[in-house]
Each structure stands twice: as C-alpha cells, then as structure tokens.
Design an enzyme around this catalytic site. Structure first.
Site, PDB file in Angstrom:
ATOM      1  N   GLY A 205       0.815  -1.210   0.000  1.00 11.10           N
ATOM      2  CA  GLY A 205       0.000   0.000   0.000  1.00 11.10           C
ATOM      3  C   GLY A 205       0.853   1.266   0.000  1.00 11.10           C
TER       4      GLY A 205
ATOM      5  CB  CYS B 260      -7.884   2.308   4.584  1.00  8.34           C
ATOM      6  SG  CYS B 260      -6.713   1.646   3.416  1.00  8.34           S
TER       7      CYS B 260
ATOM      8  CE  LYS C  89      -6.294  -7.153  -1.364  1.00 12.21           C
ATOM      9  NZ  LYS C  89      -4.878  -7.261  -1.149  1.00 12.21           N
TER      10      LYS C  89
ATOM     11  CB  ILE D 117     -11.055 -11.824   0.245  1.00  8.81           C
ATOM     12  CG1 ILE D 117     -10.260 -12.987   0.806  1.00  8.81           C
ATOM     13  CG2 ILE D 117     -12.349 -12.253  -0.363  1.00  8.81           C
ATOM     14  CD1 ILE D 117     -10.950 -13.763   1.927  1.00  8.81           C
TER      15      ILE D 117
ATOM     16  CB  THR E 285      -6.633  -9.805   6.140  1.00 10.71           C
ATOM     17  OG1 THR E 285      -6.727  -8.405   6.415  1.00 10.71           O
ATOM     18  CG2 THR E 285      -5.295 -10.086   5.489  1.00 10.71           C
TER      19      THR E 285
ATOM     20  CB  THR F 220       0.049 -15.724   4.010  1.00 12.52           C
ATOM     21  OG1 THR F 220      -0.699 -14.533   4.289  1.00 12.52           O
ATOM     22  CG2 THR F 220       0.579 -16.304   5.299  1.00 12.52           C
TER      23      THR F 220
HETATM   24  C1  LIG Z   1       1.720  -8.737   6.082  1.00 16.01           C
HETATM   25  C2  LIG Z   1       0.584  -8.394   5.171  1.00 16.01           C
HETATM   26  C3  LIG Z   1       0.487  -7.105   4.638  1.00 16.01           C
HETATM   27  C4  LIG Z   1      -0.565  -6.761   3.786  1.00 16.01           C
HETATM   28  N1  LIG Z   1      -0.620  -5.502   3.271  1.00 16.01           N
HETATM   29  C5  LIG Z   1      -1.598  -5.172   2.370  1.00 16.01           C
HETATM   30  C6  LIG Z   1      -1.612  -3.902   1.732  1.00 16.01           C
HETATM   31  O1  LIG Z   1      -0.707  -3.066   1.916  1.00 16.01           O
HETATM   32  N2  LIG Z   1      -2.640  -3.621   0.885  1.00 16.01           N
HETATM   33  C7  LIG Z   1      -3.636  -4.546   0.620  1.00 16.01           C
HETATM   34  O2  LIG Z   1      -4.554  -4.242  -0.164  1.00 16.01           O
HETATM   35  N3  LIG Z   1      -3.613  -5.786   1.176  1.00 16.01           N
HETATM   36  C8  LIG Z   1      -2.629  -6.112   2.034  1.00 16.01           C
HETATM   37  N4  LIG Z   1      -2.589  -7.387   2.574  1.00 16.01           N
HETATM   38  C9  LIG Z   1      -3.610  -8.391   2.184  1.00 16.01           C
HETATM   39  C10 LIG Z   1      -3.070  -9.331   1.092  1.00 16.01           C
HETATM   40  O3  LIG Z   1      -2.739  -8.612  -0.085  1.00 16.01           O
HETATM   41  C11 LIG Z   1      -4.100 -10.426   0.728  1.00 16.01           C
HETATM   42  O4  LIG Z   1      -5.289  -9.817   0.271  1.00 16.01           O
HETATM   43  C12 LIG Z   1      -4.434 -11.336   1.902  1.00 16.01           C
HETATM   44  O5  LIG Z   1      -3.321 -11.545   2.738  1.00 16.01           O
HETATM   45  C13 LIG Z   1      -4.989 -12.696   1.467  1.00 16.01           C
HETATM   46  O6  LIG Z   1      -4.058 -13.403   0.689  1.00 16.01           O
HETATM   47  P1  LIG Z   1      -3.028 -14.525   1.331  1.00 16.01           P
HETATM   48  O7  LIG Z   1      -3.887 -15.419   2.205  1.00 16.01           O
HETATM   49  O8  LIG Z   1      -2.440 -15.229   0.157  1.00 16.01           O
HETATM   50  O9  LIG Z   1      -2.038 -13.764   2.130  1.00 16.01           O
HETATM   51  C14 LIG Z   1      -1.543  -7.746   3.446  1.00 16.01           C
HETATM   52  C15 LIG Z   1      -1.435  -9.045   3.974  1.00 16.01           C
HETATM   53  C16 LIG Z   1      -0.385  -9.382   4.815  1.00 16.01           C
HETATM   54  C17 LIG Z   1      -0.283 -10.795   5.336  1.00 16.01           C
END
Ligand SMILES: Cc1cc2nc3c(=O)[nH]c(=O)nc-3n(C[C@H](O)[C@H](O)[C@H](O)COP(=O)(O)O)c2cc1C
Length: 299
Positions: A45, A128, A163, A189, A191, A264
């Site tokens: 972000g 946010c 998103k 999605i 988190t 992740t």
């Molecule tokens: C450490 C961390 C930082 C993240 N930072 C952002 C972010 O800056 N902007 C955003 O839209 N999503 C952010 N996310 C969400 C991820 O892009 C993603 O949507 C979410 O983790 C689900 O995917 P995953 O299970 O493969 O991690 C973040 C997730 C994690 C774990």
C-alpha cells in the site's frame, strides 16, 4: 500452451501475481523471485504521506494462517516514485500500485501523483478506516464503495481495480457497487478481522488488539467469495486468499478469477510462484487445456 491472461486491455504473461503488502515494493524479493516471470508486480500500500504503521507486536501465527496488524506502514508516494518505481520499470512484469488512504482526498492525491508515471493498474485498498466516518472502513458499505470508485475513476489515468474487504454481509453487493462505480477490475479478498489472546499474560497478542487473518485458513471463504462475485459482475477478478499450490490457483481460476495472487504462502517459500506455475502447466498438459482462458470461470 498459453498461460497469458488479459485484465481489460492489459496483457499479463502469467496469471500469477504477488498479493499486496507481502512482496514489499518487489525490489526486496528480486533475489529470490524472477520478477520477469510474474504477470505483474503488486506493490504494498502506498499513501499520500508516509505512514509509520501500528505499534508492535503486529504479527501472530494462527492455525494455518497468520494475523497481521502492520497498519500499512509505508514511506509515501514521493518515496515510491523516486526509490521503487525506477527499479520496477526495468522489469518486464506489469506494475500494479496498491493505494491506501484515511480520507477520499488521500486516495485522490496518490492517484493524481501517479497519473503521469508508467504504472499499468491502480489497486485501491478500501479496507482502510475512513477517519471522517468514525473509522468504518470504506469497503464495508456498498454506497461508499460506489462513491469512492466513481471519484477515483474520474481522476485516474490508469485502469483501476477495487480490492474488496471480506468483512461484509454480502460480497455480491460490494462487487456490483464497484462495477457500477466504473472499476475496471476487482481483486478479492483482503484479510478477515481476527484476534489472538495470550492466556499467560492475559492480554491480546497484537498491540492493536485485532489483525487481519490470511493464509490457507481463509481459502475456502475466499474461494466462495470469488465465485459469488463472479456471478454478480462482468469485469475481471483477481482472486486471492490462502493460495499455496497449483491446485489452489486452479480452483480460483475455475471459480471465475482471471488471475490469482499469492501472499502469506510467499513468507514460507519465496520460490512458490515457480512451483505453482509448473503445477498449472502440468494440469493443462494432463487435461489437454491449450489456453488457460478455457478454464477461467468454468463453474
Ligand atoms: C503482512 C501483510 C500485509 C498486507 N498488506 C496489504 C496492503 O498493503 N494492501 C492490501 O490491499 N492488502 C494487504 N494485505 C492483504 C493481502 O494482499 C491479501 O489480500 C491477503 O493476505 C490474502 O491473501 P493470502 O492469504 O495469500 O495472504 C496484506 C497481507 C499481509 C499478510
């Protein structure tokens, strides 16, 4: 065998992308991942001004997943343009910049600042908290999603992707609001809100009390939401949430995602993109799928 996909007018040579926030600006991972092999690099972000993030501890492990409350720490859009973008521009992968803000004006400022830069897509993180609305996230209400999407679409020079947050009652309504507001694509999605308690210290593990749950634990929820959104809108979807194998990625494609992002699971094994791509290609060979588009949205 063709694994290329299109997000509107933008061609991606692979359907695999890193999920925002888990790949830093891309530069940090370039020792472990061939950025040129990715469909696009998705940045963490980027906000109008630098954000210092939340107090620590801000990460906790859970069964099959993790909680994070990083708080979107980043050095701001000027730093991104000066320090990170020049490196990304040398790569063959497309560039998707993830944008965050505390007010609509914050988002618009970043969108405007990036308008003359060579960036292929803007991904708008609407999870946010909106400080002018008492901290309710922009993405928790369909009307707000429609408004923020329309305002950003009017200002943006690049195509925009909204998103979506999974912390909502009906993801279809949110997806429709983004499409009606003029979004060129939707990613989902983000988190899911969760927490963890340290029973010995009798306090929350995260200084922020709550965090976002990600990783394999959320995959069935994410997959269902991608399928629901695919039934509700006609714009391309980027699916993510717990993907850790070629099989997982194919499930998302079949549910209606044009491309998929891995977050992740990258922390566990940065070589995962290569592994997933090979597994997708094996599947295509086995089932005689010549073009990956032939399995997108087949359910
Ligand atoms: C450490 C961390 C930082 C993240 N930072 C952002 C972010 O800056 N902007 C955003 O839209 N999503 C952010 N996310 C969400 C991820 O892009 C993603 O949507 C979410 O983790 C689900 O995917 P995953 O299970 O493969 O991690 C973040 C997730 C994690 C774990």
């Amino acid at each position: 065998m063709n694994c290329g996909v299109k997000l509107g007018n933008i061609s991606l040579k692979s359907p695999l992308l890193p999920a925002s926030g888990t790949f830093a600006s891309g530069k940090e991972y370039s020792e472990f991942v061939d950025l040129n092999s990715l469909g696009a690099v998705v940045t963490k972000g980027v906000s109008a001004q630098p954000w210092s993030g939340n107090p620590m501890p801000r990460i906790a492990e859970t069964a099959s997943g993790m909680l994070n409350a990083i708080g979107l720490q980043n050095a701001g859009v000027e730093h991104f343009i000066q320090e990170d973008l020049p490196f990304l521009k040398q790569m063959k992968a497309k560039i998707i910049v993830n944008i965050c803000g505390k007010t609509i004006e914050d988002y618009l400022q970043v969108v405007e600042r990036l308008s003359s830069e060579s960036v292929d897509f803007l991904e708008i993180n609407i999870s946010c908290p909106n400080i002018k609305e008492g901290g309710i996230a922009f993405g928790q209400n369909a009307q707000n999603i429609f408004e923020i999407t329309s305002l950003i679409k009017k200002k943006a020079k690049q195509p925009i992707m909204i998103k979506l947050s999974p912390n909502v009652t009906d993801i279809k309504e949110m997806a429709k609001a983004a499409q009606e507001g003029g979004a060129d694509a939707i990613s989902l999605i983000n988190t899911l809100t969760g927490t963890k308690i340290d029973i010995h210290q009798r306090k929350f593990v995260l200084a922020n009390q709550t965090g976002g749950l990600s990783g394999p634990a959320i995959k069935p929820i994410a997959l269902n939401m991608v399928y629901q959104a695919a039934q509700a809108v006609s714009i391309p979807l980027i699916g993510m949430g717990g993907i850790q194998s070629g099989e997982d990625a194919i499930e998302f494609l079949m549910a209606g995602a044009t491309a998929v992002a891995v977050g992740t699971s990258l922390f566990r094994y940065p070589g995962i993109f290569q592994e997933i791509l090979l597994a997708i290609q094996d599947y295509m060979r086995r089932y005689k799928v010549k073009n990956i588009k032939d399995i997108i949205g087949i359910l």
